[in-house]
Design an enzyme around this catalytic site. Sequence first.
Site, PDB file in Angstrom:
ATOM      1  N   THR A  50       0.830  -1.209   0.000  1.00 14.71           N
ATOM      2  CA  THR A  50       0.000   0.000   0.000  1.00 14.71           C
ATOM      3  C   THR A  50       0.863   1.256   0.000  1.00 14.71           C
ATOM      4  O   THR A  50       1.923   1.284   0.628  1.00 14.71           O
ATOM      5  CB  THR A  50      -0.896   0.003   1.250  1.00 14.71           C
ATOM      6  N   GLY A  89       2.695  -2.878   8.376  1.00 21.85           N
ATOM      7  CA  GLY A  89       2.908  -3.134   9.797  1.00 21.85           C
ATOM      8  C   GLY A  89       4.370  -3.461  10.079  1.00 21.85           C
ATOM      9  O   GLY A  89       5.015  -4.169   9.327  1.00 21.85           O
ATOM     10  N   GLU A 331      -6.095  -6.024   4.011  1.00 24.04           N
ATOM     11  CA  GLU A 331      -6.149  -7.279   3.248  1.00 24.04           C
ATOM     12  C   GLU A 331      -7.282  -7.287   2.234  1.00 24.04           C
ATOM     13  O   GLU A 331      -7.808  -8.337   1.893  1.00 24.04           O
ATOM     14  CB  GLU A 331      -6.292  -8.484   4.192  1.00 24.04           C
TER      15      GLU A 331
HETATM   16  C1  LIG Z   1      -4.460 -13.870  10.580  1.00 25.93           C
HETATM   17  C2  LIG Z   1      -3.147 -13.299  10.816  1.00 25.93           C
HETATM   18  C3  LIG Z   1      -3.207 -11.786  10.788  1.00 25.93           C
HETATM   19  C4  LIG Z   1      -1.706 -11.225  10.549  1.00 25.93           C
HETATM   20  C5  LIG Z   1      -1.692  -9.738  10.809  1.00 25.93           C
HETATM   21  C6  LIG Z   1      -2.268  -8.955   9.642  1.00 25.93           C
HETATM   22  C7  LIG Z   1      -2.232  -7.471   9.922  1.00 25.93           C
HETATM   23  C8  LIG Z   1      -2.782  -6.686   8.776  1.00 25.93           C
HETATM   24  C9  LIG Z   1      -1.860  -6.654   7.578  1.00 25.93           C
HETATM   25  C10 LIG Z   1      -2.482  -5.997   6.412  1.00 25.93           C
HETATM   26  C11 LIG Z   1      -1.887  -6.106   5.221  1.00 25.93           C
HETATM   27  C12 LIG Z   1      -2.464  -5.523   4.052  1.00 25.93           C
HETATM   28  O1  LIG Z   1      -3.478  -4.847   4.083  1.00 25.93           O
HETATM   29  S1  LIG Z   1      -1.637  -5.914   2.600  1.00 25.93           S
HETATM   30  C13 LIG Z   1      -2.403  -4.950   1.390  1.00 25.93           C
HETATM   31  C14 LIG Z   1      -3.813  -5.502   1.065  1.00 25.93           C
HETATM   32  N1  LIG Z   1      -4.260  -4.888  -0.143  1.00 25.93           N
HETATM   33  C15 LIG Z   1      -5.200  -5.458  -0.947  1.00 25.93           C
HETATM   34  O2  LIG Z   1      -5.750  -6.496  -0.664  1.00 25.93           O
HETATM   35  C16 LIG Z   1      -5.430  -4.722  -2.263  1.00 25.93           C
HETATM   36  C17 LIG Z   1      -6.865  -4.974  -2.744  1.00 25.93           C
HETATM   37  N2  LIG Z   1      -6.943  -4.750  -4.180  1.00 25.93           N
HETATM   38  C18 LIG Z   1      -6.799  -5.833  -5.050  1.00 25.93           C
HETATM   39  O3  LIG Z   1      -6.647  -6.999  -4.656  1.00 25.93           O
HETATM   40  C19 LIG Z   1      -6.884  -5.523  -6.529  1.00 25.93           C
HETATM   41  O4  LIG Z   1      -6.719  -4.127  -6.743  1.00 25.93           O
HETATM   42  C20 LIG Z   1      -8.247  -5.948  -7.119  1.00 25.93           C
HETATM   43  C21 LIG Z   1      -9.401  -5.345  -6.292  1.00 25.93           C
HETATM   44  C22 LIG Z   1      -8.327  -7.463  -7.160  1.00 25.93           C
HETATM   45  C23 LIG Z   1      -8.349  -5.399  -8.548  1.00 25.93           C
HETATM   46  O5  LIG Z   1      -7.118  -5.709  -9.184  1.00 25.93           O
HETATM   47  P1  LIG Z   1      -7.028  -5.684 -10.764  1.00 25.93           P
HETATM   48  O6  LIG Z   1      -7.802  -4.541 -11.271  1.00 25.93           O
HETATM   49  O7  LIG Z   1      -5.600  -5.836 -11.149  1.00 25.93           O
HETATM   50  O8  LIG Z   1      -7.692  -7.085 -11.096  1.00 25.93           O
HETATM   51  P2  LIG Z   1      -9.059  -7.427 -11.811  1.00 25.93           P
HETATM   52  O9  LIG Z   1      -9.051  -6.851 -13.177  1.00 25.93           O
HETATM   53  O10 LIG Z   1     -10.208  -7.132 -10.901  1.00 25.93           O
HETATM   54  O11 LIG Z   1      -8.889  -9.022 -11.890  1.00 25.93           O
HETATM   55  C24 LIG Z   1      -7.917  -9.559 -12.768  1.00 25.93           C
HETATM   56  C25 LIG Z   1      -7.939 -11.053 -12.583  1.00 25.93           C
HETATM   57  O12 LIG Z   1      -7.176 -11.399 -11.420  1.00 25.93           O
HETATM   58  C26 LIG Z   1      -7.959 -12.168 -10.531  1.00 25.93           C
HETATM   59  N3  LIG Z   1      -7.513 -11.837  -9.172  1.00 25.93           N
HETATM   60  C27 LIG Z   1      -7.548 -10.637  -8.589  1.00 25.93           C
HETATM   61  N4  LIG Z   1      -7.026 -10.706  -7.360  1.00 25.93           N
HETATM   62  C28 LIG Z   1      -6.627 -11.994  -7.178  1.00 25.93           C
HETATM   63  C29 LIG Z   1      -6.002 -12.710  -6.107  1.00 25.93           C
HETATM   64  N5  LIG Z   1      -5.685 -12.103  -4.939  1.00 25.93           N
HETATM   65  N6  LIG Z   1      -5.730 -14.020  -6.274  1.00 25.93           N
HETATM   66  C30 LIG Z   1      -6.068 -14.638  -7.422  1.00 25.93           C
HETATM   67  N7  LIG Z   1      -6.663 -14.029  -8.481  1.00 25.93           N
HETATM   68  C31 LIG Z   1      -6.931 -12.719  -8.346  1.00 25.93           C
HETATM   69  C32 LIG Z   1      -9.378 -11.771 -10.818  1.00 25.93           C
HETATM   70  O13 LIG Z   1     -10.279 -12.790 -10.406  1.00 25.93           O
HETATM   71  C33 LIG Z   1      -9.342 -11.592 -12.316  1.00 25.93           C
HETATM   72  O14 LIG Z   1      -9.396 -12.884 -12.896  1.00 25.93           O
HETATM   73  P3  LIG Z   1     -10.130 -13.033 -14.354  1.00 25.93           P
HETATM   74  O15 LIG Z   1     -11.554 -12.581 -14.155  1.00 25.93           O
HETATM   75  O16 LIG Z   1     -10.008 -14.490 -14.639  1.00 25.93           O
HETATM   76  O17 LIG Z   1      -9.348 -12.123 -15.264  1.00 25.93           O
HETATM   77  C1  LIG Z   2      -4.387  -1.442  10.597  1.00 25.31           C
HETATM   78  C2  LIG Z   2      -3.942  -1.510   9.151  1.00 25.31           C
HETATM   79  C3  LIG Z   2      -2.848  -2.279   8.806  1.00 25.31           C
HETATM   80  C4  LIG Z   2      -2.407  -2.326   7.489  1.00 25.31           C
HETATM   81  N1  LIG Z   2      -1.284  -3.060   7.183  1.00 25.31           N
HETATM   82  C5  LIG Z   2      -0.836  -3.063   5.903  1.00 25.31           C
HETATM   83  C6  LIG Z   2       0.359  -3.784   5.571  1.00 25.31           C
HETATM   84  O1  LIG Z   2       0.976  -4.396   6.424  1.00 25.31           O
HETATM   85  N2  LIG Z   2       0.788  -3.753   4.285  1.00 25.31           N
HETATM   86  C7  LIG Z   2       0.111  -3.075   3.300  1.00 25.31           C
HETATM   87  O2  LIG Z   2       0.558  -3.080   2.145  1.00 25.31           O
HETATM   88  N3  LIG Z   2      -1.039  -2.383   3.587  1.00 25.31           N
HETATM   89  C8  LIG Z   2      -1.506  -2.367   4.857  1.00 25.31           C
HETATM   90  N4  LIG Z   2      -2.658  -1.678   5.158  1.00 25.31           N
HETATM   91  C9  LIG Z   2      -3.318  -0.891   4.116  1.00 25.31           C
HETATM   92  C10 LIG Z   2      -4.596  -1.573   3.636  1.00 25.31           C
HETATM   93  O3  LIG Z   2      -4.290  -2.708   2.888  1.00 25.31           O
HETATM   94  C11 LIG Z   2      -5.395  -0.571   2.798  1.00 25.31           C
HETATM   95  O4  LIG Z   2      -5.789   0.478   3.639  1.00 25.31           O
HETATM   96  C12 LIG Z   2      -6.601  -1.249   2.182  1.00 25.31           C
HETATM   97  O5  LIG Z   2      -6.189  -2.108   1.141  1.00 25.31           O
HETATM   98  C13 LIG Z   2      -7.640  -0.263   1.646  1.00 25.31           C
HETATM   99  O6  LIG Z   2      -7.076   0.555   0.666  1.00 25.31           O
HETATM  100  P1  LIG Z   2      -7.157   2.152   0.831  1.00 25.31           P
HETATM  101  O7  LIG Z   2      -6.698   2.499   2.177  1.00 25.31           O
HETATM  102  O8  LIG Z   2      -6.522   2.750  -0.364  1.00 25.31           O
HETATM  103  O9  LIG Z   2      -8.717   2.489   0.793  1.00 25.31           O
HETATM  104  P2  LIG Z   2      -9.544   2.966  -0.495  1.00 25.31           P
HETATM  105  O10 LIG Z   2      -9.527   1.903  -1.526  1.00 25.31           O
HETATM  106  O11 LIG Z   2      -9.147   4.339  -0.852  1.00 25.31           O
HETATM  107  O12 LIG Z   2     -11.021   2.927   0.167  1.00 25.31           O
HETATM  108  C14 LIG Z   2     -11.757   4.104   0.441  1.00 25.31           C
HETATM  109  C15 LIG Z   2     -13.182   3.859  -0.031  1.00 25.31           C
HETATM  110  O13 LIG Z   2     -13.167   3.736  -1.456  1.00 25.31           O
HETATM  111  C16 LIG Z   2     -13.957   2.613  -1.846  1.00 25.31           C
HETATM  112  N5  LIG Z   2     -13.456   2.034  -3.094  1.00 25.31           N
HETATM  113  C17 LIG Z   2     -12.173   1.908  -3.488  1.00 25.31           C
HETATM  114  N6  LIG Z   2     -12.083   1.280  -4.670  1.00 25.31           N
HETATM  115  C18 LIG Z   2     -13.361   0.983  -5.038  1.00 25.31           C
HETATM  116  C19 LIG Z   2     -13.947   0.328  -6.155  1.00 25.31           C
HETATM  117  N7  LIG Z   2     -13.203  -0.173  -7.148  1.00 25.31           N
HETATM  118  N8  LIG Z   2     -15.295   0.191  -6.180  1.00 25.31           N
HETATM  119  C20 LIG Z   2     -16.053   0.667  -5.164  1.00 25.31           C
HETATM  120  N9  LIG Z   2     -15.557   1.320  -4.084  1.00 25.31           N
HETATM  121  C21 LIG Z   2     -14.237   1.469  -4.033  1.00 25.31           C
HETATM  122  C22 LIG Z   2     -13.801   1.631  -0.692  1.00 25.31           C
HETATM  123  O14 LIG Z   2     -14.904   0.722  -0.674  1.00 25.31           O
HETATM  124  C23 LIG Z   2     -13.795   2.567   0.527  1.00 25.31           C
HETATM  125  O15 LIG Z   2     -15.140   2.790   0.937  1.00 25.31           O
HETATM  126  C24 LIG Z   2      -3.118  -1.607   6.486  1.00 25.31           C
HETATM  127  C25 LIG Z   2      -4.230  -0.843   6.831  1.00 25.31           C
HETATM  128  C26 LIG Z   2      -4.653  -0.798   8.155  1.00 25.31           C
HETATM  129  C27 LIG Z   2      -5.867   0.027   8.508  1.00 25.31           C
END
Ligand SMILES: CCCCCCCCC/C=C/C(=O)SCCNC(=O)CCNC(=O)[C@H](O)C(C)(C)COP(=O)(O)OP(=O)(O)OC[C@H]1O[C@@H](n2cnc3c(N)ncnc32)[C@H](O)[C@@H]1OP(=O)(O)O
Ligand SMILES: Cc1cc2nc3c(=O)[nH]c(=O)nc-3n(C[C@H](O)[C@H](O)[C@H](O)COP(=O)(O)OP(=O)(O)OC[C@H]3O[C@@H](n4cnc5c(N)ncnc54)[C@H](O)[C@@H]3O)c2cc1C
Length: 572
Positions: A50, A89, A331
């Site tokens: 992120t 984190g 996540e």
């Molecule tokens: C418990 C201990 C606690 C441990 C302690 C934990 C503490 C907290 C730690 C937190 C860490 C974090 O937050 S880490 C950061 C987390 N961030 C996120 O999760 C980011 C969320 N955003 C996304 O995942 C992406 O932007 C998403 C929304 C999927 C859109 O991406 P794109 O536009 O590139 O993709 P799309 O066009 O929608 O999809 C393209 C194709 O890829 C597939 N696809 C998309 N994501 C996929 C995936 N993850 N795995 C497989 N396939 C996937 C789709 O199904 C589509 O397949 P086809 O239809 O077949 O093409």
């Molecule tokens: C406690 C904590 C720990 C974290 N730890 C990590 C870490 O270890 N590593 C890491 O990489 N990240 C980490 N993150 C970041 C986290 O993964 C992001 O905050 C999360 O993925 C959401 O993305 P954003 O903050 O950009 O929110 P945004 O995507 O900007 O969300 C804001 C609003 O926009 C809306 N929105 C966004 N896109 C769309 C769409 N396509 N369609 C409709 N609505 C949409 C959402 O629904 C939401 O209501 C952490 C966050 C927190 C709070």
Amino acid sequence: SCVHPDRPEPLDLHLGMFLPTLLNQATPEQMERFFTPAWNLRIIGTYAQTEMGHGTHLRGLETTATFDPSTQEFVLHSPTISSIKWWPGGLGKTSNHAIVLAQLHTQGRCHGLHAFIVPIRDMDTHVPLPGVVVGDIGPKFGFSEVDNGFLKLEHVRIPLDNMLMKFAKVEPDGTYVKPPSAKLTYGMVFIRSMIVGQSALALAKSCTIAIRYSAVRHQSELRPGEPEPQILNYQTQQHKLFPVLAAAYAFTFVGQYMKDTYRRISGDIHAGDYSQLPELHALSAGLKAFTTWAANAAIEVCRMSCGGHGYSRSSALPDIYVEFTPTCTYEGENTVMMLQTASRYLVKSYRQASVGQRLQGSVSYLSEAAAQRLRPRPVSGGAAPLSTQDLLSLVHLYQRRAASLVELAAKSIQQELQRGRSQEEAWNHSSIDLVRASDAHCHFVVVKLFVDKLEQVDDAAVKAVLSTLALLYALKGLADNSGDFLQAGLLTVPQATRVSARIKELLEELRPDAVALVDAFDLNDRKLNSVLGRYDGNVYEHLYEWARQSPLNATEVHESFHKYLKPLRSRL
Ligand SMILES: CCCCCCCCC/C=C/C(=O)SCCNC(=O)CCNC(=O)[C@H](O)C(C)(C)COP(=O)(O)OP(=O)(O)OC[C@H]1O[C@@H](n2cnc3c(N)ncnc32)[C@H](O)[C@@H]1OP(=O)(O)O
Ligand SMILES: Cc1cc2nc3c(=O)[nH]c(=O)nc-3n(C[C@H](O)[C@H](O)[C@H](O)COP(=O)(O)OP(=O)(O)OC[C@H]3O[C@@H](n4cnc5c(N)ncnc54)[C@H](O)[C@@H]3O)c2cc1C
């Protein structure tokens, strides 16, 4: 999971994401070089994906990794203020390495997001390395034990073989070798699958505290002249807490299923079979959103059901809430996850079923629904008879509600397209329906898994009480979402009235077993860390003892009297 499930810790990311990402995406050589020292905490890592400007939209991430063939290095750079890595984190002060997700540039072309291991602090002095600007992002809603950090990279060079190359590769001449599937670089499926179990644990802890406290708390008057009753005898208190208890059991079973499914499919993926990855992605994304949203709301219900003492940190409920609530955001932000499940799986499956394809896995019901649509509808058209006792018929009702809402969402997109909107606009103008469809699909999966689990229970008495919980979970969900069922013609108003009456009966049936059912979670006092939820129920003495320990009570007259009150008085 080796992650400490109780309280957030600075090493959570190291254990919960850095190590698993190495396991999933590192070559054997990289495992040797990085996993072993990371396992021994020489290397402490985080997962830096992120950025300040992007968390959800991965394709919008701006950090670059440009390959320099002349030195066989990648140059990692944060080109803008919005590209600064933000939130990871343990990044602020704990980690000395980071897995950095960056847009890979080689031979003048961008190949999208890839993972790079970047040393950020000196292994001995812990001082940030040249070109690395790193620190903590400041106080947050909670997670105060975790140094969520920022990371700005100024043309930092790392060796070619610091790019995780189990799937994609860059040759020494800069040639890019594609991964067997582009989806493998997304990751995050593991942690989303684990979070489902965290939702169950948060619910189990919260309802254990609230139900035990409700059994020892006496308040008000039920029958004139009689002693004050246990608040657990009030129907409203049961109506608040017993559905949470049922959900705690439901999510426990779903959490186990999710873990088993993750293990099974990730095993197939390691063996080169990627066919189940879409199902795993859709299931983990949907169930992570569904269970965290539900648990998040339920923790607050439990806190408020404990009255004033629920608001005290001695109850542990405020801390459980503060630590759990970010699971709805990290996540994969929940709305976005629900949209992923709908758009990338449910609507796609609906269209395949509509042309006669036999579907497998959690969407197989869409094939049945498609076949149903081809058969003549019964003249009555009314809702089928409803049994408030038969679990299998309730599972079928949830299945039909899900099929109906998936069809409604798919038809909304079709209608928007016929109005001349573009694909993207048609999807956006159907996104409320898409989220509803995902929610209904996940709800069906949870109810089905709960009922399936009962088949595995041999003890008749245990099976009976779990069946009562399953019935309550299914009927409460039906009552809470009766609009969906009524709109789909699956429920009539008289039937909805019968459901409400049946729920009241179930609350009464569960009352005698409620405390035993939370004791069965076997959460010891240390783990609960709650005065209200103590196993011995000795709340008031320990509440008084807990208050006496408050730092403010270290002195009888607090220094603030002499520093502020007294001088203030003398000026009045
Ligand atoms: C418990 C201990 C606690 C441990 C302690 C934990 C503490 C907290 C730690 C937190 C860490 C974090 O937050 S880490 C950061 C987390 N961030 C996120 O999760 C980011 C969320 N955003 C996304 O995942 C992406 O932007 C998403 C929304 C999927 C859109 O991406 P794109 O536009 O590139 O993709 P799309 O066009 O929608 O999809 C393209 C194709 O890829 C597939 N696809 C998309 N994501 C996929 C995936 N993850 N795995 C497989 N396939 C996937 C789709 O199904 C589509 O397949 P086809 O239809 O077949 O093409
Ligand atoms: C406690 C904590 C720990 C974290 N730890 C990590 C870490 O270890 N590593 C890491 O990489 N990240 C980490 N993150 C970041 C986290 O993964 C992001 O905050 C999360 O993925 C959401 O993305 P954003 O903050 O950009 O929110 P945004 O995507 O900007 O969300 C804001 C609003 O926009 C809306 N929105 C966004 N896109 C769309 C769409 N396509 N369609 C409709 N609505 C949409 C959402 O629904 C939401 O209501 C952490 C966050 C927190 C709070």
